[in-house]
Design a protein around this motif. Structure first.
Motif, PDB file in Angstrom:
ATOM      1  N   GLN A  33       0.824  -1.206   0.000  1.00  0.00           N
ATOM      2  CA  GLN A  33       0.000   0.000   0.000  1.00  0.00           C
ATOM      3  C   GLN A  33       0.861   1.261   0.000  1.00  0.00           C
ATOM      4  OE1 GLN A  33      -3.313  -0.019   2.745  1.00  0.00           O
ATOM      5  NE2 GLN A  33      -3.892  -2.098   2.213  1.00  0.00           N
ATOM      6  N   GLY A  34       2.170   1.064  -0.115  1.00  0.00           N
ATOM      7  CA  GLY A  34       3.070   2.202  -0.244  1.00  0.00           C
ATOM      8  C   GLY A  34       3.095   3.112   0.969  1.00  0.00           C
ATOM      9  N   ILE A  35       2.890   2.541   2.143  1.00  0.00           N
ATOM     10  CA  ILE A  35       2.890   3.345   3.363  1.00  0.00           C
ATOM     11  C   ILE A  35       4.330   3.538   3.829  1.00  0.00           C
ATOM     12  CG2 ILE A  35       2.225   3.359   5.795  1.00  0.00           C
ATOM     13  CD1 ILE A  35      -0.318   1.768   4.793  1.00  0.00           C
ATOM     14  N   SER A  36       4.710   4.797   4.008  1.00  0.00           N
ATOM     15  CA  SER A  36       6.084   5.030   4.440  1.00  0.00           C
ATOM     16  C   SER A  36       6.111   5.266   5.943  1.00  0.00           C
ATOM     17  CB  SER A  36       6.679   6.214   3.691  1.00  0.00           C
ATOM     18  OG  SER A  36       5.870   7.338   3.888  1.00  0.00           O
ATOM     19  N   VAL A  37       7.201   4.865   6.544  1.00  0.00           N
ATOM     20  CA  VAL A  37       7.285   4.940   7.997  1.00  0.00           C
ATOM     21  C   VAL A  37       8.476   5.805   8.377  1.00  0.00           C
ATOM     22  CG1 VAL A  37       6.263   2.654   8.190  1.00  0.00           C
ATOM     23  CG2 VAL A  37       8.740   2.897   8.219  1.00  0.00           C
ATOM     24  N   PRO A  38       8.465   6.367   9.585  1.00  0.00           N
ATOM     25  CA  PRO A  38       9.549   7.252  10.003  1.00  0.00           C
ATOM     26  C   PRO A  38      10.897   6.533  10.044  1.00  0.00           C
ATOM     27  CG  PRO A  38       7.719   7.287  11.591  1.00  0.00           C
ATOM     28  CD  PRO A  38       7.447   6.189  10.636  1.00  0.00           C
ATOM     29  N   ALA A  39      11.935   7.270   9.757  1.00  0.00           N
ATOM     30  CA  ALA A  39      13.281   6.706   9.864  1.00  0.00           C
ATOM     31  C   ALA A  39      13.655   6.569  11.330  1.00  0.00           C
ATOM     32  CB  ALA A  39      14.264   7.608   9.151  1.00  0.00           C
ATOM     33  N   LEU A  40      14.579   5.701  11.596  1.00  0.00           N
ATOM     34  CA  LEU A  40      15.082   5.539  12.964  1.00  0.00           C
ATOM     35  C   LEU A  40      16.137   6.621  13.232  1.00  0.00           C
ATOM     36  CD1 LEU A  40      13.427   3.272  13.806  1.00  0.00           C
ATOM     37  CD2 LEU A  40      15.196   1.702  13.045  1.00  0.00           C
ATOM     38  N   PRO A  41      16.300   6.991  14.487  1.00  0.00           N
ATOM     39  CA  PRO A  41      17.310   7.998  14.806  1.00  0.00           C
ATOM     40  C   PRO A  41      18.703   7.512  14.414  1.00  0.00           C
ATOM     41  CG  PRO A  41      16.040   7.369  16.773  1.00  0.00           C
ATOM     42  CD  PRO A  41      15.630   6.458  15.681  1.00  0.00           C
ATOM     43  N   ARG A  42      19.520   8.429  13.973  1.00  0.00           N
ATOM     44  CA  ARG A  42      20.898   8.051  13.658  1.00  0.00           C
ATOM     45  C   ARG A  42      21.753   9.312  13.773  1.00  0.00           C
ATOM     46  NH1 ARG A  42      20.835   7.911   7.054  1.00  0.00           N
ATOM     47  NH2 ARG A  42      20.276  10.093   6.858  1.00  0.00           N
ATOM     48  N   PRO A  43      23.049   9.123  13.916  1.00  0.00           N
ATOM     49  CA  PRO A  43      23.891  10.304  14.099  1.00  0.00           C
ATOM     50  C   PRO A  43      23.987  11.120  12.815  1.00  0.00           C
ATOM     51  CG  PRO A  43      25.231   8.326  13.939  1.00  0.00           C
ATOM     52  CD  PRO A  43      23.807   7.882  13.969  1.00  0.00           C
ATOM     53  N   ASP A  44      24.162  12.414  12.982  1.00  0.00           N
ATOM     54  CA  ASP A  44      24.245  13.314  11.840  1.00  0.00           C
ATOM     55  C   ASP A  44      25.636  13.862  11.650  1.00  0.00           C
ATOM     56  OD1 ASP A  44      21.488  13.329  11.083  1.00  0.00           O
ATOM     57  OD2 ASP A  44      21.076  14.460  12.907  1.00  0.00           O
ATOM     58  N   VAL A  45      26.566  13.414  12.466  1.00  0.00           N
ATOM     59  CA  VAL A  45      27.899  14.021  12.464  1.00  0.00           C
ATOM     60  C   VAL A  45      28.985  12.973  12.284  1.00  0.00           C
ATOM     61  CG1 VAL A  45      29.539  15.396  13.788  1.00  0.00           C
ATOM     62  CG2 VAL A  45      27.081  15.802  14.055  1.00  0.00           C
ATOM     63  N   LEU A  46      29.902  13.235  11.372  1.00  0.00           N
ATOM     64  CA  LEU A  46      31.112  12.427  11.290  1.00  0.00           C
ATOM     65  C   LEU A  46      32.299  13.271  11.725  1.00  0.00           C
ATOM     66  CD1 LEU A  46      32.278   9.725   9.010  1.00  0.00           C
ATOM     67  CD2 LEU A  46      33.744  11.756   9.083  1.00  0.00           C
ATOM     68  N   LEU A  47      33.117  12.685  12.573  1.00  0.00           N
ATOM     69  CA  LEU A  47      34.311  13.384  13.038  1.00  0.00           C
ATOM     70  C   LEU A  47      35.503  12.909  12.220  1.00  0.00           C
ATOM     71  CD1 LEU A  47      33.753  13.068  16.894  1.00  0.00           C
ATOM     72  CD2 LEU A  47      33.346  15.064  15.459  1.00  0.00           C
ATOM     73  N   ALA A  48      36.102  13.852  11.467  1.00  0.00           N
ATOM     74  CA  ALA A  48      37.253  13.503  10.634  1.00  0.00           C
ATOM     75  C   ALA A  48      38.522  14.071  11.260  1.00  0.00           C
ATOM     76  CB  ALA A  48      37.060  14.067   9.232  1.00  0.00           C
ATOM     77  N   TYR A  49      39.645  13.408  10.995  1.00  0.00           N
ATOM     78  CA  TYR A  49      40.916  13.810  11.601  1.00  0.00           C
ATOM     79  C   TYR A  49      42.026  13.486  10.609  1.00  0.00           C
ATOM     80  CZ  TYR A  49      40.423   8.863  12.461  1.00  0.00           C
ATOM     81  OH  TYR A  49      40.200   7.534  12.287  1.00  0.00           O
ATOM     82  N   THR A  50      43.237  13.908  10.937  1.00  0.00           N
ATOM     83  CA  THR A  50      44.284  13.780   9.925  1.00  0.00           C
ATOM     84  C   THR A  50      45.502  12.961  10.357  1.00  0.00           C
ATOM     85  OG1 THR A  50      45.183  15.886  10.682  1.00  0.00           O
ATOM     86  CG2 THR A  50      43.712  15.950   8.783  1.00  0.00           C
ATOM     87  N   ASP A  51      45.661  12.746  11.632  1.00  0.00           N
ATOM     88  CA  ASP A  51      46.807  11.948  12.070  1.00  0.00           C
ATOM     89  C   ASP A  51      46.525  11.365  13.447  1.00  0.00           C
ATOM     90  OD1 ASP A  51      47.078  13.983  13.924  1.00  0.00           O
ATOM     91  OD2 ASP A  51      48.631  15.019  12.760  1.00  0.00           O
ATOM     92  N   GLY A  52      47.538  10.782  14.053  1.00  0.00           N
ATOM     93  CA  GLY A  52      47.340  10.124  15.340  1.00  0.00           C
ATOM     94  C   GLY A  52      46.860  11.047  16.445  1.00  0.00           C
ATOM     95  N   GLU A  53      47.486  12.221  16.536  1.00  0.00           N
ATOM     96  CA  GLU A  53      47.107  13.144  17.608  1.00  0.00           C
ATOM     97  C   GLU A  53      45.685  13.653  17.442  1.00  0.00           C
ATOM     98  OE1 GLU A  53      50.362  16.005  19.321  1.00  0.00           O
ATOM     99  OE2 GLU A  53      50.643  15.830  17.132  1.00  0.00           O
ATOM    100  N   THR A  54      45.354  14.029  16.193  1.00  0.00           N
ATOM    101  CA  THR A  54      44.008  14.565  15.978  1.00  0.00           C
ATOM    102  C   THR A  54      42.965  13.458  16.104  1.00  0.00           C
ATOM    103  OG1 THR A  54      44.360  14.305  13.602  1.00  0.00           O
ATOM    104  CG2 THR A  54      44.773  16.474  14.542  1.00  0.00           C
ATOM    105  N   ARG A  55      43.354  12.244  15.775  1.00  0.00           N
ATOM    106  CA  ARG A  55      42.446  11.106  15.983  1.00  0.00           C
ATOM    107  C   ARG A  55      42.073  11.003  17.451  1.00  0.00           C
ATOM    108  NH1 ARG A  55      45.888   6.350  15.765  1.00  0.00           N
ATOM    109  NH2 ARG A  55      46.436   7.295  17.751  1.00  0.00           N
ATOM    110  N   ASP A  56      43.108  11.112  18.324  1.00  0.00           N
ATOM    111  CA  ASP A  56      42.845  11.004  19.754  1.00  0.00           C
ATOM    112  C   ASP A  56      41.910  12.113  20.218  1.00  0.00           C
ATOM    113  OD1 ASP A  56      44.565   8.927  19.588  1.00  0.00           O
ATOM    114  OD2 ASP A  56      46.217   9.877  20.688  1.00  0.00           O
ATOM    115  N   GLU A  57      42.124  13.292  19.671  1.00  0.00           N
ATOM    116  CA  GLU A  57      41.257  14.410  20.052  1.00  0.00           C
ATOM    117  C   GLU A  57      39.831  14.168  19.551  1.00  0.00           C
ATOM    118  OE1 GLU A  57      41.521  16.666  22.094  1.00  0.00           O
ATOM    119  OE2 GLU A  57      39.850  18.019  21.588  1.00  0.00           O
ATOM    120  N   ALA A  58      39.726  13.649  18.331  1.00  0.00           N
ATOM    121  CA  ALA A  58      38.397  13.385  17.772  1.00  0.00           C
ATOM    122  C   ALA A  58      37.651  12.377  18.643  1.00  0.00           C
ATOM    123  CB  ALA A  58      38.510  12.861  16.335  1.00  0.00           C
ATOM    124  N   LEU A  59      38.378  11.382  19.114  1.00  0.00           N
ATOM    125  CA  LEU A  59      37.776  10.389  20.011  1.00  0.00           C
ATOM    126  C   LEU A  59      37.231  11.068  21.264  1.00  0.00           C
ATOM    127  CD1 LEU A  59      37.218   7.556  21.094  1.00  0.00           C
ATOM    128  CD2 LEU A  59      39.643   7.352  21.651  1.00  0.00           C
TER     129      LEU A  59
END
Length: 422
Positions: A318-344
């Motif tokens: 019947q083509g009934i659409s249902v709400p999406a489930l919650p999910r994160p909207d943010v990706l944390l990107a980093y460039t090396d080991g130190e920034t990775r730790d900070e991103a964490l």
RNA sequence: GUGAGUGUGGCCAAGUGGUCUAAGGCGCCAGGUUGUGGCCCUGGAGAUCGAGGGUUCAAAUCCCUUCACUCACCCCA
């Protein structure tokens, strides 16, 4: 394709299908709460005898569809083939007959039957069901039918119909069955081979044979409603009255019979418009003898169960659409080991203020992490490179607009909350 | 339990005896200089052609068996 697969007739329900499942379950719980039903979960397996006694030795379920096994104690157990008998067992076991009657219970649970799978039929399927135990009034029959109907309505399904019948009680059913048999015995030559067997084993089943040659006979056959005893008849008339008041439409069909032995008086099904095979969305009825049959003090009861897979099939059709489930909207990107730790650390910080985030994949270039963000459908990417790390900042990139700004990392939570409208 | 149809990489799919140590598309991964996605371009990973046996000089392509999936009967949610 490697060795192991989901067993025949079972399925994996993958993340992309979960919104539908969640939707159906949520609506089920919502409406049950509104009608005063409490959830019950019973074990996935029970002593085999519960089903052979409760569902009935003669039924297809017991004769050829049960998943039965012995455990190490030697006891015989069976994977639940249906939900009513276990709920009744729990009612008895927990002395619910001393609670205010009736007791209203609902369940969402898998059921198992060894059958050849096809569209809308699985070996493991999922049922939503509810039972009202301890009240024999037709008002309860009406309530169960109302609840079933309003549930489908709440889901947004349309063009459904209710089929209703009464198959009498211990008093009047045997009389009716004799009438039915004698009618068919006069016409055995016009019956299909299957029906000749049914005539002896389970004459009620003659009525819902789908063979062309049996159709005319089934139409002409005597209907059970015309042979009810006075009590059953007035019960049925009251039910019709209550349904009328509730504004629920239905069709009476003397050809509706159900496959489980425990039904008495009221039986009903809910069907979609495009009745294919295996189309019944749900069915139920009254079972006034079951509680006693499985060892409880006699108590009348009425219930209903629907198949969630079939509901989902129809939601899709019947083509009934249902709400999406919650999910994160943010990706944390980093460039090396130190920034990775900070991103964490930032991810943890955001999480504690209710902002979900995903870290970029370790070892990926920034470009690649942004590609990941895009593929995951993220709204925002937060970039922490060595410059940002040093300066106590972060880049917040809006992936939909393609714009970005540099903000102080202290304010990151506030900035994200604002851009995401949380 | 009965009957019919189908079975080529994660998905869709070409190919019906040799040029197939298997096309193409989607998806995935990576690159297109200096820390930035989506479009485009390039490259990469990924298939013992459901499995086993047979016919043949040669089989994804023919035959047999088997398994799985799909649909229908039976019955049910």
């Amino acid at each position: 394709m490697s060795g192991f697969r989901a067993p025949r007739g079972t399925q994996d329900i993958l993340p992309e299908e979960q919104p539908l499942w969640h939707y159906v379950r949520k609506k089920a719980e919502e409406i049950c709460c509104n009608y005063g039903y409490g959830r019950i979960d019973t074990p996935v397996f029970e002593a085999t005898g519960l089903f052979t006694r409760g569902v009935g030795q003669e039924t297809d379920i017991v004769e050829k569809e049960m998943y039965t096994f012995n455990d190490r104690s030697g006891g015989s157990f069976t994977l639940r083939p249906e939900g009513t008998a276990p709920v009744c067992r729990a009612y008895i076991e927990h002395g619910m007959n001393s609670l205010p009657q009736p007791v209203r219970l609902y369940y969402l649970a898998p059921a198992f039957r060894y059958e050849r799978p096809q569209a809308g039929r699985m070996r493991q399927h999922h049922q939503f069901g509810f039972e009202v135990i301890g009240d024999g009034s037709a008002l309860v029959d009406a309530e169960v039918i109302r609840l079933a109907w309003r549930f489908f309505e709440l889901l947004g399904l349309s063009r459904l119909s209710i089929v209703l019948n009464s198959i009498g009680c211990r008093q009047c059913r045997p009389v009716y069955l004799e009438k039915l048999k004698s009618f068919y015995e006069k016409n055995t030559d016009k019956l299909c081979p299957d029906c000749r067997v049914r005539l002896e084993k389970n004459p009620l089943r003659l009525l819902d044979c789908k063979q062309d040659k049996c159709q005319p006979l089934a139409m002409e056959a005597p209907g059970s409603v015309k042979h009810l005893c006075p009590d059953c008849l007035s019960h049925f008339e009251l039910l019709e009255k209550y349904l009328a008041i509730a504004g629920i439409d239905y069709q009476i069909s003397h050809r509706l019979v159900r496959g489980l032995d425990y039904y008495t008086r009221t039986v009903f099904e809910v069907l979609p418009e495009d009745k294919g095979s295996q189309s019944t969305l749900g069915g139920g009825g009254r079972y006034d003898g079951l509680i006693q049959e499985i060892g409880g003090r006699p108590a009348p009861a009425m219930g209903f169960a629907a198949g969630i897979e079939r509901i989902i099939l129809n939601l899709n059709r019947q083509g009934i659409s249902v709400p999406a489930l919650p999910r994160p909207d943010v990706l944390l990107a980093y460039t090396d080991g130190e920034t990775r730790d900070e991103a964490l650390a930032v991810s943890e910080g955001l999480g504690s203020s209710g902002i979900g985030s995903v870290l970029g994949r370790e070892g990926s270039s920034l470009k690649s992490q942004l590609r990941q963000a895009n593929n995951l459908g993220m709204k925002l990417a937060v970039i922490i490179g060595s410059d940002e790390l040093r300066e106590g900042r972060a880049v917040v990139r809006d992936l939909q607009k393609g714009t970005q700004e540099t903000v102080s990392r202290k304010d990151l939570g506030l900035v994200l909350t604002a851009s995401l409208n949380i």
